[in-house]
Design a protein around this motif. Structure first.
Motif, PDB file in Angstrom:
ATOM      1  N   PRO A 104       0.807  -1.232   0.000  1.00 32.06           N
ATOM      2  CA  PRO A 104       0.000   0.000   0.000  1.00 32.06           C
ATOM      3  C   PRO A 104       0.835   1.275   0.000  1.00 32.06           C
ATOM      4  O   PRO A 104       0.343   2.329  -0.386  1.00 32.06           O
ATOM      5  N   ALA A 105       2.083   1.197   0.406  1.00 39.53           N
ATOM      6  CA  ALA A 105       2.923   2.399   0.502  1.00 39.53           C
ATOM      7  C   ALA A 105       3.271   2.984  -0.865  1.00 39.53           C
ATOM      8  O   ALA A 105       3.695   4.128  -0.949  1.00 39.53           O
ATOM      9  N   THR A 106       3.094   2.214  -1.941  1.00 33.76           N
ATOM     10  CA  THR A 106       3.451   2.732  -3.264  1.00 33.76           C
ATOM     11  C   THR A 106       2.610   3.940  -3.625  1.00 33.76           C
ATOM     12  O   THR A 106       3.083   4.846  -4.304  1.00 33.76           O
ATOM     13  N   GLY A 107       1.349   3.955  -3.182  1.00 37.58           N
ATOM     14  CA  GLY A 107       0.495   5.109  -3.428  1.00 37.58           C
ATOM     15  C   GLY A 107      -0.036   5.196  -4.847  1.00 37.58           C
ATOM     16  O   GLY A 107      -0.882   6.028  -5.136  1.00 37.58           O
ATOM     17  N   HIS A 108       0.446   4.374  -5.750  1.00 37.24           N
ATOM     18  CA  HIS A 108      -0.011   4.406  -7.137  1.00 37.24           C
ATOM     19  C   HIS A 108      -0.952   3.238  -7.398  1.00 37.24           C
ATOM     20  O   HIS A 108      -0.708   2.125  -6.941  1.00 37.24           O
ATOM     21  N   SER A 135      -6.500  -0.061  -6.374  1.00 38.01           N
ATOM     22  CA  SER A 135      -5.835   0.992  -5.608  1.00 38.01           C
ATOM     23  C   SER A 135      -6.141   0.839  -4.127  1.00 38.01           C
ATOM     24  O   SER A 135      -7.119   0.197  -3.736  1.00 38.01           O
ATOM     25  N   HIS A 136      -5.287   1.446  -3.305  1.00 33.87           N
ATOM     26  CA  HIS A 136      -5.447   1.414  -1.852  1.00 33.87           C
ATOM     27  C   HIS A 136      -5.861   2.806  -1.409  1.00 33.87           C
ATOM     28  O   HIS A 136      -5.122   3.775  -1.588  1.00 33.87           O
ATOM     29  N   GLN A 137      -7.088   2.914  -0.822  1.00 30.62           N
ATOM     30  CA  GLN A 137      -7.600   4.215  -0.407  1.00 30.62           C
ATOM     31  C   GLN A 137      -8.197   4.097   0.990  1.00 30.62           C
ATOM     32  O   GLN A 137      -9.054   3.244   1.227  1.00 30.62           O
ATOM     33  N   CYS A 138      -7.750   4.932   1.890  1.00 24.29           N
ATOM     34  CA  CYS A 138      -8.287   4.984   3.254  1.00 24.29           C
ATOM     35  C   CYS A 138      -8.282   3.616   3.929  1.00 24.29           C
ATOM     36  O   CYS A 138      -9.234   3.238   4.611  1.00 24.29           O
ATOM     37  N   TRP A 141      -8.888  -1.713  -0.131  1.00 23.47           N
ATOM     38  CA  TRP A 141      -8.510  -1.984  -1.515  1.00 23.47           C
ATOM     39  C   TRP A 141      -9.736  -1.788  -2.391  1.00 23.47           C
ATOM     40  O   TRP A 141     -10.806  -2.327  -2.114  1.00 23.47           O
TER      41      TRP A 141
END
Length: 183
Positions: A104-108, A135-138, A141
């Motif tokens: 999740p740290a990739t942010g993309h 994508s990973h948001q809040c 997934w």
């Protein structure tokens, strides 16, 4: 001294159990195709208004009462059918290749499709060039279909727009399927 007090004996009031039994026979009759919808509705109204057991008996006299044997047979068939569906899903789930969730740290977001520029390239003909995005948001997934031709699915259901996915979910892109797994 004589009493002019009069005793009238009325039939016993219908119990809820008697009424429910008659309604069940009516429901089974319509389910088996022995009653039309209109006939069912009319008889149901009469059953709810009935005051005596003989009034209920008239409403169900032309319908067979489901036997214990037929309930047992149908219940067993239903249980076995459900078991085979669950077994097939479990078998298929374990045989699916894993799709590892990105860190999740990739942010993309991870783009998925046939195009070589995607982060996950799938070369199957049922996968669109730019098929979906993960994508990973809040802390969640999110899988988003990007207007693919053959669709994106999660646990067998087609994704319209975006959906939250979790580890262990079965996801599909066209006719390619994977099971999501964490690192």
């Amino acid at each position: 001294m004589t009493s002019s007090f009069e005793f009238n004996t009325y039939p016993a009031r219908l119990s809820d159990a008697e009424r429910d039994k008659a309604l069940k026979v009516l429901r089974d009759g319509v389910a088996m195709g022995r009653l039309s919808h209109d006939t069912f509705v009319r008889r149901m109204e009469l059953a709810l208004a009935a005051r005596r057991a003989d009034e209920l008996a008239v409403l169900t006299a032309d319908l067979p009462v489901e036997s214990r044997v037929s309930r047992l047979v149908f219940g067993t068939v239903e249980a076995i059918s459900g078991f085979t569906v669950r077994l097939r899903r479990a078998w298929q789930s374990e045989r699916l290749p894993k799709l590892l969730l990105p860190h999740p740290a990739t942010g993309h977001p991870l783009r998925i499709g046939r195009d070589p520029a995607n982060g996950l390239r799938l070369t199957h003909e049922t996968v669109s060039r730019v098929h979906a995005e993960l994508s990973h948001q809040c802390g969640l997934w999110i899988l988003r279909d990007l207007g693919s031709t053959n669709g994106t699915t999660v646990n067998g259901r087609r994704v319209i727009g975006a959906v939250v996915v979790r580890e262990g979910d079965q996801i599909g892109f066209g006719r390619m399927s994977f099971r999501l797994a964490a690192h």
